[in-house]
Scaffold this motif. Structure first.
Motif, PDB file in Angstrom:
ATOM      1  N   THR A   1       0.818  -1.214   0.000  1.00  0.00           N
ATOM      2  CA  THR A   1       0.000   0.000   0.000  1.00  0.00           C
ATOM      3  C   THR A   1       0.854   1.267   0.000  1.00  0.00           C
ATOM      4  OG1 THR A   1      -0.139   0.182   2.423  1.00  0.00           O
ATOM      5  CG2 THR A   1      -1.749  -1.239   1.330  1.00  0.00           C
ATOM      6  N   LYS A   2       2.155   1.127   0.200  1.00  0.00           N
ATOM      7  CA  LYS A   2       3.037   2.291   0.288  1.00  0.00           C
ATOM      8  C   LYS A   2       3.585   2.736  -1.064  1.00  0.00           C
ATOM      9  CE  LYS A   2       2.671   2.017   4.769  1.00  0.00           C
ATOM     10  NZ  LYS A   2       1.886   3.005   5.528  1.00  0.00           N
ATOM     11  N   GLY A   3       3.357   1.920  -2.096  1.00  0.00           N
ATOM     12  CA  GLY A   3       3.874   2.281  -3.405  1.00  0.00           C
ATOM     13  C   GLY A   3       5.382   2.166  -3.477  1.00  0.00           C
ATOM     14  N   ASP A   4       5.955   2.657  -4.581  1.00  0.00           N
ATOM     15  CA  ASP A   4       7.413   2.665  -4.749  1.00  0.00           C
ATOM     16  C   ASP A   4       7.930   4.094  -4.597  1.00  0.00           C
ATOM     17  OD1 ASP A   4       7.966  -0.086  -5.262  1.00  0.00           O
ATOM     18  OD2 ASP A   4       7.137   0.143  -7.279  1.00  0.00           O
ATOM     19  N   PRO A   5       9.047   4.307  -3.862  1.00  0.00           N
ATOM     20  CA  PRO A   5       9.870   3.304  -3.167  1.00  0.00           C
ATOM     21  C   PRO A   5       9.440   3.072  -1.725  1.00  0.00           C
ATOM     22  CG  PRO A   5      10.974   5.408  -3.080  1.00  0.00           C
ATOM     23  CD  PRO A   5       9.667   5.641  -3.801  1.00  0.00           C
ATOM     24  N   GLY A   6       8.248   3.576  -1.354  1.00  0.00           N
ATOM     25  CA  GLY A   6       7.806   3.493   0.032  1.00  0.00           C
ATOM     26  C   GLY A   6       7.731   2.086   0.574  1.00  0.00           C
ATOM     27  N   ARG A   7       7.384   1.114  -0.260  1.00  0.00           N
ATOM     28  CA  ARG A   7       7.238  -0.252   0.244  1.00  0.00           C
ATOM     29  C   ARG A   7       8.577  -0.815   0.710  1.00  0.00           C
ATOM     30  NH1 ARG A   7       6.835  -4.708  -4.491  1.00  0.00           N
ATOM     31  NH2 ARG A   7       8.131  -3.728  -6.083  1.00  0.00           N
ATOM     32  N   TRP A   8       9.671  -0.414   0.043  1.00  0.00           N
ATOM     33  CA  TRP A   8      10.971  -0.915   0.471  1.00  0.00           C
ATOM     34  C   TRP A   8      11.479  -0.170   1.700  1.00  0.00           C
ATOM     35  CZ3 TRP A   8      12.113  -5.488  -0.849  1.00  0.00           C
ATOM     36  CH2 TRP A   8      11.668  -6.007  -2.061  1.00  0.00           C
TER      37      TRP A   8
END
Length: 204
Positions: free
Chosen positions: A141-148
């Motif tokens: 749900t955080k998208g890229d690069p938020g998920r990493w």
């Protein structure tokens, strides 16, 4: 920078909430820390396993596991059997003085310590659900690069917790190394293993 920090902190909090919960893996880390027996290797097994599982879940394998429940089903039964066997050994140490005395001897090999840590980690379906499915789903749900960034925070939670638990227990081993304390620790471990095993079998 804020686009990294916010999801990383969210991952740290989520990871800590899942990892800190009492379970067979944490109980084993605590015991080996108190015994000063292979604790660095055990901590490394737990941390590296979590990192691998979190990375796999964030990369999308959590969704794949959800499509093939037979995989988790096999792990569920295998994990329950292993936990019952381990609980039996711990209960024997707690209830029988002779078994307790034998438990004070060093483990036969470092490999045995590491293999037990591996089994307690990888034969527990909750590990897959927590790391691959739950953390992987939230990270998505955080998208890229938020998920990493979220994954990095969750990985950091694992590193901090297992290091603190293992090395903290080792530092306190002199205070908590009395036979009576060991019987209590093994008794609690036996109960915990049986509770988790029952949960695995009853929630299938």
């Amino acid at each position: 920078m804020s686009s990294f920090i916010a999801p990383a902190l969210a991952g740290l909090g989520t990871g800590a909430g899942l990892i800190v919960a009492i379970g067979p893996q944490n109980a084993y880390v605590l015991r080996q820390g108190l015994r000063r027996n292979g604790i660095v290797a055990v901590v490394l097994v737990c941390v590296l396993s979590d990192i691998a599982l979190i990375a796999t879940g964030v990369a999308g394998m959590g969704a794949l596991a959800g499509r093939f429940p037979a995989l988790l089903e096999a792990v569920r039964w295998g994990g329950a059997a292993f936990l019952v066997a381990y609980a039996t050994v711990a209960a024997r140490r707690a209830l029988r003085p002779a078994a307790l005395a034998a438990a004070d001897a060093p483990d036969p090999t470092r490999a045995g310590v590491v293999l037990t840590a591996v089994a307690l980690t990888w034969l527990n379906p909750h590990v897959y659900l927590d790391t691959m499915v739950l953390i992987g789903s939230v990270a998505a749900t955080k998208g890229d690069p938020g998920r990493w960034a979220f994954a990095a925070g969750a990985m950091l939670a694992s590193v901090l917790w297992f290091t603190l638990l293992g090395l903290g227990a080792r530092a306190l081993s002199g205070v908590l190394g009395r036979p009576t304390v060991w019987r209590l620790v093994d008794g609690l471990i036996a109960v915990q293993m049986l509770v988790v095993a029952a949960g695995l079998l009853l929630t299938g």
